[in-house]
Design an enzyme around this catalytic site. Structure first.
Site, PDB file in Angstrom:
ATOM      1  N   GLY A   1      -2.209  -1.241  -2.149  1.00  0.00           N
ATOM      2  CA  GLY A   1      -0.930  -1.123  -2.067  1.00  0.00           C
ATOM      3  C   GLY A   1      -0.271  -1.628  -3.617  1.00  0.00           C
TER       4      GLY A   1
ATOM      5  N   GLY B   1       3.589  -1.003  -4.968  1.00  0.00           N
ATOM      6  CA  GLY B   1       4.668  -1.556  -4.205  1.00  0.00           C
ATOM      7  C   GLY B   1       5.482  -2.855  -5.067  1.00  0.00           C
TER       8      GLY B   1
ATOM      9  N   ASP C   1      -3.577   2.824  -4.315  1.00  0.00           N
ATOM     10  CA  ASP C   1      -2.097   3.026  -3.895  1.00  0.00           C
ATOM     11  C   ASP C   1      -2.293   4.347  -3.367  1.00  0.00           C
ATOM     12  OD1 ASP C   1       0.884   1.452  -3.915  1.00  0.00           O
ATOM     13  OD2 ASP C   1       0.893   3.649  -3.370  1.00  0.00           O
TER      14      ASP C   1
ATOM     15  N   TYR D   1       7.478  -5.683  12.652  1.00  0.00           N
ATOM     16  CA  TYR D   1       6.538  -6.180  11.360  1.00  0.00           C
ATOM     17  C   TYR D   1       6.227  -7.646  11.928  1.00  0.00           C
ATOM     18  CZ  TYR D   1       6.642  -8.025   6.607  1.00  0.00           C
ATOM     19  OH  TYR D   1       6.379  -8.435   5.428  1.00  0.00           O
TER      20      TYR D   1
END
Ligand code: SER
Length: 312
Positions: free
Chosen positions: A13, A16, A39, A144
């Site tokens: 990732g 980000g 990514d 989350y």
């Protein structure tokens, strides 16, 4: 394969909000060639060594780690609080599957340290909010948040059961100007700068008095590296550390911006994110991080605002 003495770092990732800044810090520290950024989408050449990788694909991840002789992983893949509420089960899958893929590859390939971010989203309405202690009630109301609590408990389990050195921070809202935030409840504190520069006005999706903990990205990167540098036996908490820096409301942030941009106006149109924000801490007690690995933020509200307005 890299030699044992050389750290070889993998970022998942890396495109980000955090990865965009962390990858440069890691390259500065470990050498351009020793950081592999991945990514879902292709990264610009300026990102250094990079490769497209879907972190949901455990086999591809394992092959990459093996091929590159990776010794440290920074797992920054997640669907954040606001976005996850729109697609709860796929978001849960993404957050947990990528977590377990990283844990599995760490176990199987002898990864020395794994960094995986937690969040203030682990807290919920039953948590004391001002300040929020390191050890407290974790009853989040978002998908989350639940995924971050689950990961925190697995961090601790993996350390005790397998000696896996997973390190984690409960990041507050992160404020930066190099890459946009990824769909969180704290994103207003970044959007506001772009709108202030473009229109000298902003409509906040959180109410005027909504106080939340926040941190400038430079502090977040320093916190991350300091935690990763700490000797393993100094870390008393193996779930994740509270880290504090700033706390402010949209009205206070608007005042601080107005000190630079005369006539800046803010209006308020709270949406579903208000309920999420209302369930989160207002201020963080980070005394454990200060004690165990020397955490100390540098950016106060005015300095953060100055740097943001200069750079967005
Ligand atoms: N900034 C994140 C969010 O709002 C918190 O981890 O989802």
């Amino acid at each position: 394969m890299a030699q044992n003495s050389i750290e070889k770092v993998l970022i998942l990732g890396a495109g980000g909000q955090i990865g965009t800044e962390l990858r440069g810090a890691l390259q500065a520290r470990y050498g351009w060639d020793n950081v592999v950024s991945t990514d879902l989408k292709e990264l610009p050449e300026s990102a250094g060594r990079s490769q497209v990788l879907n972190a949901m694909d455990g086999k591809a991840l394992d092959e990459l780690v093996h091929r590159e002789g990776i010794t440290q992983i920074y797992h920054l893949v997640a669907t954040l609080s606001a976005t996850a509420e729109k697609a709860p089960l796929p978001s849960w899958d993404l957050n947990m599957q990528t977590y377990f893929n990283a844990v599995e590859v760490a176990r199987n390939r002898g990864i020395r340290k794994l960094f995986w971010p937690s969040s203030i989203a682990v807290f919920g309405p039953s948590t004391p909010r001002n300040p929020t202690p390191q050890e407290t009630i974790l009853e989040p109301t978002t998908v989350y948040g639940i995924s971050k609590v689950a990961g925190e408990l697995w961090n601790q389990y993996a350390y005790k059961a397998w000696g896996l050195d997973i390190r984690s921070l409960r990041y507050p809202g992160l404020i930066s100007h190099t890459a946009p935030p990824g769909g969180g409840t704290t994103d207003y504190a970044v959007d506001i700068f772009h709108q202030a520069k473009a229109h000298n006005a902003y409509t906040s999706f959180l109410g005027a008095e909504t106080r939340l903990p926040m941190m400038f990205m430079e502090d977040a990167i320093r916190a991350t590296l300091a935690l990763m540098d700490a000797p393993a036996d100094a870390l008393q908490h193996r779930t994740a550390y509270n880290v504090g820096a700033l706390d402010f409301t949209p009205a206070e942030l608007a005042d601080a911006i107005r000190a630079h941009l005369t006539g800046f106006t803010i209006s308020y149109a709270p949406d579903f994110r208000q309920a999420i924000a209302d369930s989160w801490p207002q201020r963080i007690d980070d005394s454990a991080a200060r004690r165990d690995w020397g955490w100390q933020p540098r950016f106060d509200l005015n300095e953060m605002v100055r740097v943001m307005l200069e750079n967005v």
